[in-house]
Design an enzyme around this catalytic site. Sequence first.
Site, short mmCIF file in Angstrom:
data_model
loop_
_atom_site.label_atom_id
_atom_site.label_comp_id
_atom_site.label_asym_id
_atom_site.label_seq_id
_atom_site.Cartn_x
_atom_site.Cartn_y
_atom_site.Cartn_z
N ARG A 170 47.02 58.21 57.49
CA ARG A 170 47.96 59.34 57.37
C ARG A 170 47.26 60.69 57.27
NH1 ARG A 170 52.07 59.14 53.94
NH2 ARG A 170 52.09 56.90 53.61
N LYS A 214 49.51 43.60 47.50
CA LYS A 214 49.86 42.61 46.47
C LYS A 214 50.43 43.33 45.27
CE LYS A 214 45.90 39.86 47.98
NZ LYS A 214 44.56 39.32 47.61
N SER A 254 40.38 37.40 48.71
CA SER A 254 39.60 38.12 49.72
C SER A 254 39.16 39.47 49.19
CB SER A 254 40.43 38.34 50.98
OG SER A 254 41.64 39.01 50.70
N ALA A 307 37.46 43.14 50.87
CA ALA A 307 37.26 43.82 52.13
C ALA A 307 35.83 43.67 52.65
CB ALA A 307 37.62 45.30 51.99
N LYS A 328 48.71 37.53 40.01
CA LYS A 328 47.30 37.28 39.70
C LYS A 328 46.58 38.58 39.32
CE LYS A 328 45.39 39.11 43.51
NZ LYS A 328 44.21 40.01 43.60
N ASP A 333 43.54 32.99 44.68
CA ASP A 333 43.36 34.42 44.43
C ASP A 333 43.15 34.70 42.94
OD1 ASP A 333 43.06 36.95 45.39
OD2 ASP A 333 45.14 37.23 45.99
N SER A 364 36.39 42.81 41.74
CA SER A 364 37.83 42.98 41.54
C SER A 364 38.13 44.26 40.77
CB SER A 364 38.41 41.79 40.78
OG SER A 364 39.71 42.07 40.30
N ARG A 365 38.94 45.12 41.35
CA ARG A 365 39.30 46.37 40.69
C ARG A 365 40.16 46.11 39.46
NH1 ARG A 365 41.53 49.10 46.10
NH2 ARG A 365 42.41 47.01 46.12
N ASN A 366 41.05 45.11 39.55
CA ASN A 366 41.91 44.80 38.40
C ASN A 366 41.08 44.24 37.25
OD1 ASN A 366 44.91 45.09 39.37
ND2 ASN A 366 43.81 44.16 41.07
#
Length: 321
Positions: A32, A103, A133, A135, A186, A239, A249-251
Amino acid sequence: MNRIGIAGAGAFGTALAVTLAQAGREVVLWGRHAARVHEMRAARENPLLTGVALQENVSVSAEIGDIAACDAVLLTVPTQALSGLLDDHGAALDGRALVACCKGVDLATGRGPTALIAEACPGATPAVLTGPSFAADIARGLPTALTLACAEADAGAHLQDRLSTPSLRLYRSTDVVGAELGGALKNVMAIAAGIVIGSGLGESARAALITRGFAEMQRFARAYGADPETLAGLSGFGDLVLTCTSAQSRNFGYGVALGEGAYFDPHVTVEGAPTARAVAAIAQARAIDMPVTQSVAHVIDGRRSIQEAVKILLSRPLKEE
């Protein structure tokens, strides 16, 4: 038109573009922000995914019409940005196979990605691509397996064939709700797992958290008519394991920062935070027992300290597993 469109030029969208192009597909990657698109087009690289070159059969565009010309479009924007994308461009994208690759649960409506797609684009075929997964792994061609869920079995089979590559193996499902909820919930459990590790509660506590969190995920999915077995597959358990145990994992990283009381970059997308808020509200309204999710929502909103949350979880009544 046999090209595949990807709406969202972030790391994940770019990784999918690269692996599809490597398999010989013609891909249009849309972003964008025109200035960023211009930079990517000139450098043939996404600064969010350094060291990964865009092949010649990947075109980068800021014109929505370029992906609207594709019969299948992967929507790789974050869940909380999906409604805005569909509000702005839903009319142009209607009538196509639209595959949500995000997600989470929309905080404003409490809906999953395919429900948002169905409302904004009634002529589209909604689907969801989800599972364990990162990136960077996909872009490097490392073996990855995901779930492709589509309520229309024939359309799902067609998408499975078009989107699978030698390194990206897709397993098909018609349980869209189960696949969506596995991917959404998750992330909440990953925040909780990160809090456990960041607080110094140990690996045994994390294993217990993952196990009880998985039971919680199945309980919520069952209340929404999903098949609990779907949650035992890639889109749920697979996952969950990845996201609760990997530093990528960012979370999980966000949860670790909360547990340590450390700084976490607010510009990093953490899908599990708004999902925890949305799911906690739904669970309370529908009397679904979701103690881990409720605790995560309370901690991230500052309504409960980590110590208080742990004490409450450990003081729950003893029962059969």
